[in-house]
Design an enzyme around this catalytic site. Sequence first.
Site, PDB file in Angstrom:
ATOM      1  N   THR A   1       0.918  -1.219   0.023  1.00 38.21           N
ATOM      2  CA  THR A   1       0.002   0.009  -0.070  1.00 38.21           C
ATOM      3  C   THR A   1       0.758   1.102  -0.333  1.00 38.21           C
ATOM      4  O   THR A   1       2.215   1.214   0.201  1.00 38.21           O
ATOM      5  CB  THR A   1      -1.052   0.213   1.153  1.00 38.21           C
ATOM      6  OG1 THR A   1      -0.194  -0.067   2.491  1.00 38.21           O
ATOM      7  CG2 THR A   1      -2.179  -0.982   0.943  1.00 38.21           C
ATOM      8  N   ASP A   2       0.154   2.240  -0.074  1.00 38.50           N
ATOM      9  CA  ASP A   2       0.891   3.734  -0.230  1.00 38.50           C
ATOM     10  C   ASP A   2       0.757   4.453   1.065  1.00 38.50           C
ATOM     11  O   ASP A   2       0.899   5.508   1.093  1.00 38.50           O
ATOM     12  CB  ASP A   2       0.097   4.461  -1.283  1.00 38.50           C
ATOM     13  CG  ASP A   2      -0.029   3.808  -2.413  1.00 38.50           C
ATOM     14  OD1 ASP A   2       1.043   3.299  -3.163  1.00 38.50           O
ATOM     15  OD2 ASP A   2      -1.155   3.723  -3.137  1.00 38.50           O
TER      16      ASP A   2
ATOM     17  N   SER B   1       1.190   8.687   4.957  1.00 35.61           N
ATOM     18  CA  SER B   1       0.571   8.604   3.650  1.00 35.61           C
ATOM     19  C   SER B   1       1.545   8.996   2.706  1.00 35.61           C
ATOM     20  O   SER B   1       2.083  10.322   2.856  1.00 35.61           O
ATOM     21  CB  SER B   1      -0.745   9.946   3.661  1.00 35.61           C
ATOM     22  OG  SER B   1      -1.127   9.643   2.363  1.00 35.61           O
ATOM     23  N   ARG B   2       1.803   8.070   1.878  1.00 30.88           N
ATOM     24  CA  ARG B   2       3.160   8.271   0.962  1.00 30.88           C
ATOM     25  C   ARG B   2       2.918   9.431  -0.207  1.00 30.88           C
ATOM     26  O   ARG B   2       3.631   9.729  -0.953  1.00 30.88           O
ATOM     27  CB  ARG B   2       3.553   6.850   0.345  1.00 30.88           C
ATOM     28  CG  ARG B   2       4.015   6.077   1.610  1.00 30.88           C
ATOM     29  CD  ARG B   2       4.824   4.782   1.119  1.00 30.88           C
ATOM     30  NE  ARG B   2       5.270   4.071   2.236  1.00 30.88           N
ATOM     31  CZ  ARG B   2       4.530   3.001   2.914  1.00 30.88           C
ATOM     32  NH1 ARG B   2       3.680   2.778   2.037  1.00 30.88           N
ATOM     33  NH2 ARG B   2       5.174   2.475   3.954  1.00 30.88           N
ATOM     34  N   VAL B   3       1.485   9.493  -0.254  1.00 28.01           N
ATOM     35  CA  VAL B   3       1.152  10.638  -1.136  1.00 28.01           C
ATOM     36  C   VAL B   3       1.299  12.013  -0.692  1.00 28.01           C
ATOM     37  O   VAL B   3       1.674  12.737  -1.138  1.00 28.01           O
ATOM     38  CB  VAL B   3      -0.317  10.240  -1.745  1.00 28.01           C
ATOM     39  CG1 VAL B   3      -0.919  11.598  -2.775  1.00 28.01           C
ATOM     40  CG2 VAL B   3      -0.679   9.179  -2.548  1.00 28.01           C
TER      41      VAL B   3
END
Length: 516
Positions: free
Chosen positions: A336-337, A362-364
């Site tokens: 997941t991101d 949260s990698r975004v």
Amino acid sequence: MIFTKEELELEFEIENEDVGQVITVKDGVAFVAGLDNLRVGEMVEFTGKSIFGMALNLEKDQVGCIVFGDDQEIKQDDQVIALNRLVDVAVGEELLGRVVDGLGLLIDGKNEITATLERKNAERKAPGVITRKSVAEPLLTGYKIVDSMLPIGRGQRELIVGDRQTGKTTIAIDTILNQKFYNQEDIEVFCVYVGIGQKKSSILNLQHLLEKQNALRYTTIVAATAAQSASLQYMAPYTGCAIAEYFRDNGKHALIIYDDLSKHAAAYRQLSLLLRRPPGREAFPGDVFYAHSRLLERACKLNENFGLGSLTALPIVETQAGDLSGYIPTNIISITDGQIFMEKDLFFKGIRPAVNVGSSVSRVGSKAQPYALKLVTGNLRYQLAQYREYQVFAQFDNDIDDVTRGVLNRGALLTEVLKQAPNAPMELYKQVIIILAAAYGFISPFIKDFKRDLSAILTYEAELFNFISQGSLNQLFKPIFELYHFADKEDFNFNKNPLLFCLKYFNAVFFVKQNS
């Protein structure tokens, strides 16, 4: 469970090599001989029983099939026919507002769908890199702590992980409820909830909640309850993903929730062990990682050449005693991101949602965050982390200097502001206003004791929302903070905006009201 050919609209030609016979059948798994041309994932029919299955294990002399129905009706030497097609399910907007089982068949007792639905393979290859686009549009959960510090974008995969009874499902369900604020006339985000191994009463409660909140109209529930076979529990997330992909592939936006993949992994482990696959770490087969990765990789944002649709995935995973190093949690964290980690200790302290900001990511990031919210959150995450670090030392020493006391007071205030009741997602403009009021020190003067009395924050928040909802003020401020108005406009500046003046005016009114 018994299906007819008419229900699944099966059309096939029977050839000599497509017919086999059952060797053994037990616990939802049948071993079949004579089907030499069968593919993994292909459907079979147990003739004379109207029971269907799927090939999952291809061996030299036999094929291992999982059974979608009552395996007690199948006997040794029964004929088995290969249907020359992979497992497929009905998809389309007609499924919105309905409850289906792990194979996409209606189970809610309502009227049958008269329209001819399109059918899609339950398992499909994930879109390639060439078809994708970077995630940049926000998908708001309605939770202040998530939208401000762990923003989720359309096309992202964000894991919700934690022990049982810590509010994981609540965050996911409230994300569905929050879409009603932006799904008025033209529905923006279509939702699919996949319940794997849940109690039937939990699915019914969810259905009633969504109906009550007017959110079922844009939601499909896929239910493979604990009472159903491991085969249906294994197929449910793939079926739900196919239903959600219909919207993505037609240039629309979809959200899918897998609740939860721990139970899905357990169902897959059960089937794998019955198929005599060797167990590995924590008794799971080694390819359980692949089972989840090929599912979650189907969530993405498509580019302009493919319709700009998106599919956002929120998988849920249960941990044991907060251990993130377990096999399934580490697998899905790597796929997941980002992850939202729900901590049991925070939950029992009354800090709800019990999100551990330090272990969550949260990698975004802020790329998918509305610009107005990005401005007010600033270093919010740093302040909370600093507060929790200072809090550990402050409990041993009453003689604290003014700077440290300020950090503790500010952290206590922000922690209280970020609390939120379940099933009450908050609109974006309300999130911006209350976080702005906390960040700019508008609430602090009304708190007498930061250590014991923080109840004034709830009163302040309720009075503030009541104040801005009045007539002309609501018309002035609400449109300013709608979802996309300031998603990426960097010329937006609160200091040049009348909102700060509004807060100053409200504080004066609130002060008079408190002291009258």
